[in-house]
Design a protein around this motif. Sequence first.
Motif, PDB file in Angstrom:
ATOM      1  N   SER A 376      27.362  29.977  40.489  1.00  0.00           N
ATOM      2  CA  SER A 376      27.185  30.781  39.143  1.00  0.00           C
ATOM      3  C   SER A 376      27.415  32.342  39.162  1.00  0.00           C
ATOM      4  CB  SER A 376      25.696  30.766  38.668  1.00  0.00           C
ATOM      5  OG  SER A 376      25.268  29.278  38.994  1.00  0.00           O
ATOM      6  N   VAL A 377      28.427  32.564  39.740  1.00  0.00           N
ATOM      7  CA  VAL A 377      28.793  34.058  39.958  1.00  0.00           C
ATOM      8  C   VAL A 377      30.100  34.410  39.010  1.00  0.00           C
ATOM      9  CG1 VAL A 377      29.996  36.077  41.201  1.00  0.00           C
ATOM     10  CG2 VAL A 377      28.145  34.643  42.131  1.00  0.00           C
ATOM     11  N   PRO A 378      30.091  34.934  37.863  1.00  0.00           N
ATOM     12  CA  PRO A 378      31.066  35.232  36.901  1.00  0.00           C
ATOM     13  C   PRO A 378      32.170  36.030  37.562  1.00  0.00           C
ATOM     14  CG  PRO A 378      29.201  36.818  36.327  1.00  0.00           C
ATOM     15  CD  PRO A 378      29.090  35.789  37.520  1.00  0.00           C
ATOM     16  N   VAL A 379      33.512  35.836  37.045  1.00  0.00           N
ATOM     17  CA  VAL A 379      34.950  36.459  37.410  1.00  0.00           C
ATOM     18  C   VAL A 379      35.418  37.125  36.425  1.00  0.00           C
ATOM     19  CG1 VAL A 379      36.930  36.372  38.708  1.00  0.00           C
ATOM     20  CG2 VAL A 379      35.186  34.802  39.519  1.00  0.00           C
ATOM     21  N   ARG A 380      35.424  38.592  36.582  1.00  0.00           N
ATOM     22  CA  ARG A 380      36.334  39.144  35.440  1.00  0.00           C
ATOM     23  C   ARG A 380      37.893  39.130  35.660  1.00  0.00           C
ATOM     24  NH1 ARG A 380      35.046  43.695  31.930  1.00  0.00           N
ATOM     25  NH2 ARG A 380      36.918  45.268  31.790  1.00  0.00           N
ATOM     26  N   ILE A 381      38.315  39.397  36.727  1.00  0.00           N
ATOM     27  CA  ILE A 381      39.790  39.425  36.976  1.00  0.00           C
ATOM     28  C   ILE A 381      39.790  38.729  38.315  1.00  0.00           C
ATOM     29  CG2 ILE A 381      41.590  40.985  38.125  1.00  0.00           C
ATOM     30  CD1 ILE A 381      40.632  43.011  36.136  1.00  0.00           C
ATOM     31  N   ALA A 382      40.797  37.844  38.428  1.00  0.00           N
ATOM     32  CA  ALA A 382      41.108  37.149  39.592  1.00  0.00           C
ATOM     33  C   ALA A 382      42.616  37.515  39.799  1.00  0.00           C
ATOM     34  CB  ALA A 382      40.841  35.806  39.622  1.00  0.00           C
ATOM     35  N   ASP A 391      41.623  48.242  39.723  1.00  0.00           N
ATOM     36  CA  ASP A 391      40.678  47.406  40.113  1.00  0.00           C
ATOM     37  C   ASP A 391      39.226  48.025  40.218  1.00  0.00           C
ATOM     38  OD1 ASP A 391      42.407  45.137  40.287  1.00  0.00           O
ATOM     39  OD2 ASP A 391      43.146  45.543  42.125  1.00  0.00           O
ATOM     40  N   VAL A 392      39.312  49.095  40.840  1.00  0.00           N
ATOM     41  CA  VAL A 392      37.888  49.796  41.072  1.00  0.00           C
ATOM     42  C   VAL A 392      37.555  50.278  39.654  1.00  0.00           C
ATOM     43  CG1 VAL A 392      37.243  51.725  42.261  1.00  0.00           C
ATOM     44  CG2 VAL A 392      38.793  50.611  43.353  1.00  0.00           C
ATOM     45  N   ILE A 393      38.546  50.693  38.839  1.00  0.00           N
ATOM     46  CA  ILE A 393      37.953  51.202  37.522  1.00  0.00           C
ATOM     47  C   ILE A 393      37.572  49.827  36.769  1.00  0.00           C
ATOM     48  CG2 ILE A 393      38.930  52.150  35.267  1.00  0.00           C
ATOM     49  CD1 ILE A 393      40.957  53.973  37.167  1.00  0.00           C
ATOM     50  N   GLU A 394      38.079  48.814  36.767  1.00  0.00           N
ATOM     51  CA  GLU A 394      37.650  47.624  36.023  1.00  0.00           C
ATOM     52  C   GLU A 394      36.271  47.390  36.435  1.00  0.00           C
ATOM     53  OE1 GLU A 394      38.675  45.777  33.993  1.00  0.00           O
ATOM     54  OE2 GLU A 394      41.005  46.214  33.798  1.00  0.00           O
ATOM     55  N   ALA A 395      36.113  47.519  38.043  1.00  0.00           N
ATOM     56  CA  ALA A 395      34.722  47.067  38.579  1.00  0.00           C
ATOM     57  C   ALA A 395      33.511  48.077  37.983  1.00  0.00           C
ATOM     58  CB  ALA A 395      34.850  47.038  40.155  1.00  0.00           C
ATOM     59  N   ILE A 408      34.156  44.257  44.122  1.00  0.00           N
ATOM     60  CA  ILE A 408      35.468  43.763  44.251  1.00  0.00           C
ATOM     61  C   ILE A 408      35.294  42.881  45.663  1.00  0.00           C
ATOM     62  CG2 ILE A 408      37.878  44.336  45.095  1.00  0.00           C
ATOM     63  CD1 ILE A 408      37.395  47.118  43.410  1.00  0.00           C
ATOM     64  N   LEU A 409      35.694  41.692  45.456  1.00  0.00           N
ATOM     65  CA  LEU A 409      35.867  40.735  46.617  1.00  0.00           C
ATOM     66  C   LEU A 409      37.334  40.757  47.117  1.00  0.00           C
ATOM     67  CD1 LEU A 409      33.078  40.046  45.861  1.00  0.00           C
ATOM     68  CD2 LEU A 409      33.495  37.766  46.318  1.00  0.00           C
ATOM     69  N   ALA A 410      37.723  40.994  48.382  1.00  0.00           N
ATOM     70  CA  ALA A 410      39.046  41.089  48.689  1.00  0.00           C
ATOM     71  C   ALA A 410      39.087  40.209  49.672  1.00  0.00           C
ATOM     72  CB  ALA A 410      39.214  42.783  49.208  1.00  0.00           C
ATOM     73  N   PHE A 411      40.163  39.202  49.923  1.00  0.00           N
ATOM     74  CA  PHE A 411      40.217  38.407  50.806  1.00  0.00           C
ATOM     75  C   PHE A 411      41.704  38.425  51.269  1.00  0.00           C
ATOM     76  CE2 PHE A 411      42.134  34.110  52.217  1.00  0.00           C
ATOM     77  CZ  PHE A 411      41.449  34.073  53.428  1.00  0.00           C
ATOM     78  N   ASN A 412      41.795  38.990  52.609  1.00  0.00           N
ATOM     79  CA  ASN A 412      43.074  38.993  53.227  1.00  0.00           C
ATOM     80  C   ASN A 412      44.023  39.966  52.695  1.00  0.00           C
ATOM     81  OD1 ASN A 412      43.969  37.852  55.831  1.00  0.00           O
ATOM     82  ND2 ASN A 412      44.151  36.113  55.181  1.00  0.00           N
ATOM     83  N   VAL A 413      43.700  40.871  52.072  1.00  0.00           N
ATOM     84  CA  VAL A 413      44.587  41.900  51.279  1.00  0.00           C
ATOM     85  C   VAL A 413      44.065  43.293  51.572  1.00  0.00           C
ATOM     86  CG1 VAL A 413      45.203  40.473  49.525  1.00  0.00           C
ATOM     87  CG2 VAL A 413      43.161  41.767  49.396  1.00  0.00           C
ATOM     88  N   LYS A 414      44.863  44.223  51.608  1.00  0.00           N
ATOM     89  CA  LYS A 414      44.674  45.633  52.033  1.00  0.00           C
ATOM     90  C   LYS A 414      43.994  46.346  50.682  1.00  0.00           C
ATOM     91  CE  LYS A 414      48.871  46.905  53.140  1.00  0.00           C
ATOM     92  NZ  LYS A 414      49.574  45.842  53.614  1.00  0.00           N
ATOM     93  N   ILE A 415      43.195  47.463  50.904  1.00  0.00           N
ATOM     94  CA  ILE A 415      42.923  48.294  49.845  1.00  0.00           C
ATOM     95  C   ILE A 415      43.764  49.580  50.025  1.00  0.00           C
ATOM     96  CG2 ILE A 415      40.796  49.630  48.996  1.00  0.00           C
ATOM     97  CD1 ILE A 415      39.107  47.753  51.029  1.00  0.00           C
TER      98      ILE A 415
END
Length: 593
Positions: A376-382, A391-395, A408-415
């Motif tokens: 039950s966790v909603p997602v705004r952007i995937a 992405d940070v501004i959206e969050a 922000i949830l980041a899987f296997n990607v860079k910031i």
Amino acid sequence: MPIRQPIVCVLGHVDTGKTLLLDKIRKTSVQAREAGGITQHIGASFFPVETLKQLIGPLLSTLKGEIEIPGLLIVDTPGHEAFTNLRRRGGSVADIAILVIDILRGFEAQTYECIEILKARKTPFIVAVNKIDRVPGWKSQAAAPFLKAYASKDSYVKEDLDNKLYEIMGTFSRLGFSTERFDRIKDFTSTIALVPTSAKTGEGITELLMVLVGLAQQYLKKQLQTTAGPAKGSVLEVKEEPGLGLTLNTIIYDGTLQKDDLIVVGGKEKPIVTRIRAILVPKPLDEIRDPRDRFSSVDSVFAAAGVKIVASGLEGALAGAPLYAVPSGEEPEKYAKLVTEEIEKIRIAIEVEGIVLKADTLGSLEAIAEILKQNSVPVRIADVGDVSKRDVIEASVVKEHEPFYGVILAFNVKILPDAEEEAENRGIQVFKEQIIYHLIDNYLKWLKSTSEAKIEQELEKLVKPGKIRIMAGYVFRRAKPAIFGVELLGGTLKPKYLLVRAEDGADVGEVQQIQDKGKALSEAKQGMQVAVSMDKPTVGRHIFEKDILYVKVPEPDAKALLTTYLDKLTADEQEVLKEYVEAMRKKVPFWAA
């Protein structure tokens, strides 16, 4: 119709021995070079019919059976997450799955998730009950069939192993599945086979393959028929190869792929239309992902096959995306439209208040979004790609209204550096992991602890219910201020709380101080006997010994306690609140409703 080899997936909780199980069959060790010792990107191995004959021939001859399928294409996935990378419209590219369960640990968190996804994708599966070499008293016999090894064991070891299998069967039964040890099954269509194995010693591996081959031949024949037309596939990984540039590691599940074919594949911005320069295949019994030997180039392949496609213009191609070969004489636009529709379905940007999710592949994106949805966790952007400043501004927009989802949830990607700086300035939490299970787990744990802390904070601001009795013989001063002993019959009493008389609801003023044996207290709880001082009332005129008084709970606080925080109140606080609300409703019918 020619029948192709089944595509097999291996799923299971972290550290149940998935890769080791395959290594035992494959005799190569990929596992040592993986993130956290857990397979992280998909590879595939083809087990030709000759190899299968060598491995399970002796067992089949006793059953008077023949191997009819041309082999097995086994995809080595990091548990259930990348199984979803093998996606196609209306289901999975995998024909059958092996679910690995640790015999000592039984069902674990991800085991349930694997089953959920297998059910959702309608994929049949068998269960490898692994690590039997760890059953107390088990003396291993390298590479022996399970039944032979089992027969030679002491009765207490057999009993222990059987009990552990019964526990696993019991859990499956509660989930609505009928399971049994493979050699005791009469009807494989209604009962799921449990095959005890040891990836370490090789015990039970031959039977696991035998059950797999038997099931595929008996029940999947229709599904394994291939069409003669152009290829359909799923991209496992987009990989830079020295001297070749970007290449696509792909599983072809239907049709034939030719060198020089025009293909359409899902891309980050839009579908990519390109012509194949070369089709590379690994040597049999070798891993696509990490071959010991170089690939060999072929002119065409037919399903099922794991291939590496070399073509120009693959920048932005997405792992987990569909791939279609365009039939000669047809326009690629039709297929580009199919690909676009499919990818748009996954790129979810529905919820206004939701988290921002970035992942390295379409498959992992879809899998994480699916698991978040189950929680039950909603997602705004995937989306696929590194974490950017946008992405940070959206969050941060979400954080203003809904602090728990402004992350922000980041899987296997860079910031990206500017995103990192922005996140620090705006106080945006970024969860970054290389293992999906940890990513979701960390976020859910944080969500739980911060929401509990927030509830505690909000609760702290509310006036809690309380009920006291003025003790007879303990009036120390009658007025200005009145000081007298009280007993707490239920709930809480704090300085600054207003009190009312139980019998008529008359206001008797504010508690100034609470003392116990000369020490000032910040609160008193049920069962305590304390002294209180109050400025307003006079004992003998406004209040009397043995009077019952209630804490005056403001209506908005009572409403919040009744609706949002009731489960956070103790049993006595709930009881006192109920009494107080009932008393108030005698005067004002819908008070705090």
